[in-house]
Write a protein that holds these residues in place. Structure first.
Motif, mmCIF file in Angstrom:
data_model
loop_
_atom_site.group_PDB
_atom_site.id
_atom_site.type_symbol
_atom_site.label_atom_id
_atom_site.label_comp_id
_atom_site.label_asym_id
_atom_site.label_seq_id
_atom_site.Cartn_x
_atom_site.Cartn_y
_atom_site.Cartn_z
ATOM 1 N N VAL A 70 64.218 33.995 -29.676
ATOM 2 C CA VAL A 70 65.202 33.082 -29.089
ATOM 3 C C VAL A 70 64.722 31.645 -29.225
ATOM 4 N N ASP A 71 65.672 30.758 -29.399
ATOM 5 C CA ASP A 71 65.411 29.334 -29.507
ATOM 6 C C ASP A 71 65.215 28.777 -28.104
ATOM 7 N N LYS A 72 64.084 28.167 -27.850
ATOM 8 C CA LYS A 72 63.741 27.674 -26.515
ATOM 9 C C LYS A 72 64.274 26.265 -26.233
ATOM 10 N N SER A 73 65.097 25.718 -27.123
ATOM 11 C CA SER A 73 65.608 24.360 -26.905
ATOM 12 C C SER A 73 66.525 24.323 -25.682
ATOM 13 N N ASP A 74 66.743 23.123 -25.191
ATOM 14 C CA ASP A 74 67.537 22.933 -23.978
ATOM 15 C C ASP A 74 68.996 23.327 -24.186
ATOM 16 N N PHE A 75 69.595 23.783 -23.094
ATOM 17 C CA PHE A 75 71.030 24.065 -23.107
ATOM 18 C C PHE A 75 71.802 22.752 -23.043
ATOM 19 N N GLN A 76 73.032 22.786 -23.494
ATOM 20 C CA GLN A 76 73.920 21.641 -23.341
ATOM 21 C C GLN A 76 74.510 21.693 -21.938
ATOM 22 N N ARG A 77 74.895 20.528 -21.430
ATOM 23 C CA ARG A 77 75.516 20.470 -20.101
ATOM 24 C C ARG A 77 76.863 19.776 -20.222
ATOM 25 N N ARG A 78 77.842 20.318 -19.499
ATOM 26 C CA ARG A 78 79.172 19.712 -19.496
ATOM 27 C C ARG A 78 79.661 19.652 -18.053
ATOM 28 N N TYR A 79 80.273 18.545 -17.705
ATOM 29 C CA TYR A 79 80.805 18.388 -16.351
ATOM 30 C C TYR A 79 82.156 19.090 -16.278
ATOM 31 N N ASP A 80 82.219 20.140 -15.465
ATOM 32 C CA ASP A 80 83.457 20.895 -15.255
ATOM 33 C C ASP A 80 83.349 21.604 -13.907
ATOM 34 N N PRO A 81 83.627 20.874 -12.814
ATOM 35 C CA PRO A 81 83.440 21.456 -11.480
ATOM 36 C C PRO A 81 84.351 22.648 -11.194
ATOM 37 N N SER A 82 85.424 22.813 -11.972
ATOM 38 C CA SER A 82 86.333 23.939 -11.729
ATOM 39 C C SER A 82 85.863 25.230 -12.412
ATOM 40 N N HIS A 83 84.847 25.149 -13.251
ATOM 41 C CA HIS A 83 84.346 26.331 -13.971
ATOM 42 C C HIS A 83 83.602 27.245 -12.994
ATOM 43 N N PRO A 84 83.784 28.570 -13.123
ATOM 44 C CA PRO A 84 83.143 29.511 -12.197
ATOM 45 C C PRO A 84 81.607 29.462 -12.197
ATOM 46 N N SER A 85 80.996 29.038 -13.291
ATOM 47 C CA SER A 85 79.532 29.003 -13.327
ATOM 48 C C SER A 85 78.979 27.587 -13.156
ATOM 49 N N ALA A 86 79.799 26.672 -12.665
ATOM 50 C CA ALA A 86 79.327 25.300 -12.437
ATOM 51 C C ALA A 86 78.301 25.282 -11.304
ATOM 52 N N ASP A 87 77.310 24.398 -11.449
ATOM 53 C CA ASP A 87 76.308 24.273 -10.396
ATOM 54 C C ASP A 87 76.849 23.392 -9.269
ATOM 55 N N ALA A 88 76.029 23.088 -8.291
ATOM 56 C CA ALA A 88 76.461 22.305 -7.124
ATOM 57 C C ALA A 88 76.921 20.900 -7.514
ATOM 58 N N ASP A 89 76.412 20.369 -8.622
ATOM 59 C CA ASP A 89 76.813 19.042 -9.083
ATOM 60 C C ASP A 89 78.034 19.080 -9.997
ATOM 61 N N GLY A 90 78.536 20.281 -10.293
ATOM 62 C CA GLY A 90 79.725 20.425 -11.131
ATOM 63 C C GLY A 90 79.440 20.572 -12.612
ATOM 64 N N TYR A 91 78.179 20.762 -12.991
ATOM 65 C CA TYR A 91 77.817 20.900 -14.399
ATOM 66 C C TYR A 91 77.704 22.370 -14.798
ATOM 67 N N VAL A 92 78.142 22.645 -16.018
ATOM 68 C CA VAL A 92 78.093 23.990 -16.589
ATOM 69 C C VAL A 92 77.089 23.955 -17.736
ATOM 70 N N LEU A 93 76.204 24.938 -17.754
ATOM 71 C CA LEU A 93 75.284 25.059 -18.882
ATOM 72 C C LEU A 93 75.985 25.768 -20.028
ATOM 73 N N LEU A 94 75.868 25.195 -21.225
ATOM 74 C CA LEU A 94 76.466 25.770 -22.431
ATOM 75 C C LEU A 94 75.360 26.245 -23.358
ATOM 76 N N PRO A 95 75.647 27.201 -24.235
ATOM 77 C CA PRO A 95 74.622 27.716 -25.152
ATOM 78 C C PRO A 95 74.006 26.599 -26.004
ATOM 79 N N ASN A 96 72.787 26.832 -26.446
ATOM 80 C CA ASN A 96 72.101 25.874 -27.314
ATOM 81 C C ASN A 96 72.415 26.139 -28.788
ATOM 82 N N VAL A 97 73.649 26.521 -29.061
ATOM 83 C CA VAL A 97 74.099 26.829 -30.410
ATOM 84 C C VAL A 97 74.879 25.631 -30.948
#
Length: 136
Positions: A70-97
């Motif tokens: 697996v590629d250990k590079s960082d995930f991308q982050r996108r602001y989407d507070p309505s997404h079910p997997s959003a964190d407390a700040d409203g950011y969603v982690l996206l694949p590093n692809v």
């Protein structure tokens, strides 16, 4: 005969590139796969590593898949507070692809596969011509 050895080496290259194409396809298929719940991680890009392996019966070096990692590079982050997997700040982690990188890797694997196939075809033609000359 050396032509058989060259065919075996090319066949091992085709097999390795086939594995690489499979992994690239998996990466592309999961390029937008996010985590299902907050705190979980999304899909992580996979990579293929090759190695040489001595085939003692034929006395040639063949290429093999050393590992799929697996590629250990960082995930991308996108602001989407309505997404079910959003964190407390409203950011969603996206694949590093990166689909552009995957497309370029796919093209490179395809060309390598085709080059190995061409080498096998050339060796086969040379063997056929040699047999035809010996029959005459």
């Amino acid at each position: 005969m050396d032509l058989y050895k060259s065919m075996a080496v090319s066949a091992s290259g085709m097999k390795a590139q086939g594995t690489r194409l499979k992994v690239i396809s998996e990466n592309l298929a999961n390029a937008n796969t996010t985590a299902e719940t907050p705190g979980d991680l999304p899909y992580r890009r996979k990579t293929v590593t090759f190695r040489n392996e001595l085939d003692r019966t034929m006395d040639v070096d063949k290429v093999r898949v050393a590992k799929v990692d697996v590629d250990k590079s960082d995930f991308q982050r996108r602001y989407d507070p309505s997404h079910p997997s959003a964190d407390a700040d409203g950011y969603v982690l996206l694949p590093n692809v990166n689909t552009v990188v995957e497309a370029m890797d796919m093209r490179e694997a395809q060309r390598s596969y085709e080059a190995n196939l061409s080498a096998i075809d050339t060796a086969r033609q040379m063997l056929t011509r040699t047999i035809d000359i010996l029959r005459a």
